[in-house]
Structures are given as structure tokens and as C-alpha cells.
Design a protein around this motif. Structure first.
Motif: not given
Length: 298
Positions: A224-228
Motif C-alpha cells: 500500500d505504498i506507491v513508489y514512483l
């Protein structure tokens, strides 16, 4: 060693990852994925398109020679450990066994969906696709990036269910569909790179919201962590971009770029990334022709 990130999300860059064998040329790494055993699969533009490495960077093997166009773009590994390759210039998405046996192909190889004045005439895939992601229910979402300006949804059998999007800058329109991911809430995140945003949809293609982010190119959602990754802004010709982490509601958790480090080569325009079970981040720097590993500091 310069510490990157902040709070619970602090990292240090591992020098010289991976350990490339002598006389071996990786080419330009475009994308990266991790299988259930923790092996890192790197997709590159060169003589060895798919290379496999241990977390320590030791070489395991390679495959894919002669199978792809000069510009393979995206890689995704499903829960069954099968490897999907999205080949931009061949206009297909292909599923392989972990050892490189071709299992099936979506799209017609070397036969792009037709366009007129740069616009897609009909919705059939693909025209220069970039990447794909598999939802928890097994449906396959493909970013039909440079030419199609669409997202296509297939079921697990490879049957086309729906398509949405067209070229433009409004809600549900795309200038460059560079990447796609599905989160635990069954929302489809789409990196609309050249519109400087991530658009979020439900699985039926209904527009929900967008996050305004400069040059959002690569995405991976883990725990549930968005890495970009962000290819820009460029601080000079070969030195720019950033990495950022968000929660699912769009709250920024941390970010870093070269200006936050004494080492001016912390990253060279990061193109895409993946995240290991222990939180380590692997980044493809296609223009810098190198990989970077950022070790999570506990």
C-alpha cells in the motif's frame, strides 16, 4: 554514504549494483521486476534483453536474445512467476515462463493498430504499448502508450474486455500512457507522463482523481505504498529526475533527487523501478545505461 529519504523511509545507494560479468554488456535497462524467490529480472535494450540477478547483484542468467524489437519497454512478473514483456516497437505484450519459453502473445507482432494524423482509428490494441499490470482478480491492464493513448483491460484468458482513453489533457485522456498498476482497492493507477500526472480509475475505466506530479514515468505499489520515478526535471543533460513515495490517499511520505546528495550521480533520469519484500528499491536508469539499488535502512 549519503542518507536518502526521511522518517521511516530512509535509503542508501548501493555502489556498483549489479556485478556485471567481465566482457558482458547489459545495454540500456528499461524496467525491472522481482519474482517470488527474490530474483531480480532486468529488461534491457541490448544483446541480452532479460538478465536475472541475486539481491547481492550476482549474475544468474539471461534469455530473450532475438525475441524482441530494439525497444522492449516493460516487464511484469505475475503471482505464478511468469514473466510478461511489453515490446513497444513490436506492438505486443508477451507472456513467458521464468526460463524464457514463450507462452502467449497479446496483439499482433509488428502490426500496430492503425492511426490517422497520429490518432488511433479504432480501439483495438496495440500501438506502441509500454507496460502492463495484473490485478488481484487476474485481469490484465495494458498501457497502450505512445501511439494508442489508451488503457486496455483483458481477462486472465487474454480476452479484451474494455478500452478507455484518447489523446488529450482532460480527465480520462492521455498524452503518454507510460505505466500502469492496480492497488489493493482495485483502483487503476496510470502514469500519464507527458501530462505530468498520475490518473486514477476504477476497474471499469471510470475516472476518479489525479495526482499532479512532474513526469511520472515508473510505478510500483508494494504494501500500500506507491513508489514512483520521475524522469524530470533535468538538472543537466544526464543528471536529473527523482523518486517519491506516497500512501494510497496521495500523501507524500518521502522523496529524493540528486540535489539532496553530495554524489551528483545518485540517479540518472530514473525510468522505472520495483520494490523487494524487504523494502529495497531497484531502479532502471535507461539514459544512464545503468541500474541502481537503494537499500532500505531500518
Amino acid at each position: 554514504m549519503t542518507m536518502l529519504g526521511s522518517g521511516q523511509y530512509r535509503y542508501e545507494r548501493v555502489e556498483r549494483w549489479p556485478n556485471v560479468p567481465k566482457y558482458f554488456e547489459m545495454g540500456q535497462p528499461s524496467d525491472v521486476a522481482i519474482n517470488s524467490s527474490g530474483e531480480i529480472f532486468v529488461l534491457s535494450r541490448g544483446d541480452h534483453p532479460v538478465t536475472v540477478w541475486t539481491p547481492d547483484g550476482d549474475f544468474i542468467g539471461s534469455w530473450g536474445q532475438g525475441m524482441f524489437s530494439p525497444v522492449p519497454h516493460g516487464i511484469f512478473i505475475g503471482q505464478d512467476d511468469n514473466v510478461w514483456i511489453v515490446d513497444c516497437n513490436a506492438h505486443v505484450a508477451m507472456e513467458f515462463s521464468p526460463h524464457g519459453q514463450l507462452l502467449r502473445t497479446l496483439g499482433n507482432k509488428n502490426s500496430p493498430s492503425p492511426t490517422c494524423d497520429g490518432r488511433l482509428i479504432h480501439s483495438q490494441p496495440f500501438n506502441m504499448p509500454t507496460n502492463l499490470a495484473i490485478a488481484p482478480n487476474g485481469d490484465i491492464f495494458v498501457a497502450d502508450g505512445y501511439g494508442g493513448h489508451k488503457v486496455h483491460r483483458f481477462n486472465s484468458k487474454g480476452e479484451l474486455l474494455l478500452s478507455w482513453g484518447r489523446q488529450g489533457a482532460g480527465p480520462g485522456q492521455f498524452e503518454l500512457v507510460h505505466n500502469v498498476w492496480v492497488d489493493s482497492r482495485d483502483r487503476v493507477f496510470v502514469c500519464d507522463d507527458e501530462n505530468d500526472r498520475v490518473q486514477i480509475f476504477d476497474m471499469e475505466g471510470k475516472y476518479l482523481e489525479e495526482w499532479k506530479l512532474v513526469s511520472a514515468a515508473g510505478i510500483c505499489i508494494k504494501d500500500d505504498i506507491v513508489y514512483l520515478t520521475h524522469l524530470q526535471p533535468f538538472t543537466d543533460e544526464m543528471n536529473g529526475g527523482s523518486i517519491s513515495l506516497y500512501d494510497l490517499d496521495g500523501k507524500l511520505l518521502t522523496s529524493w533527487d540528486n540535489t539532496k546528495s553530495d554524489d551528483k550521480q545518485t540517479m540518472i533520469n530514473p525510468h522505472d523501478l520495483c520494490v523487494a519484500q524487504n523494502g529495497d528499491i531497484y531502479v532502471c536508469e535507461v539514459y544512464g545505461k545503468r541500474m541502481s539499488k537503494f537499500r532500505k535502512v531500518n
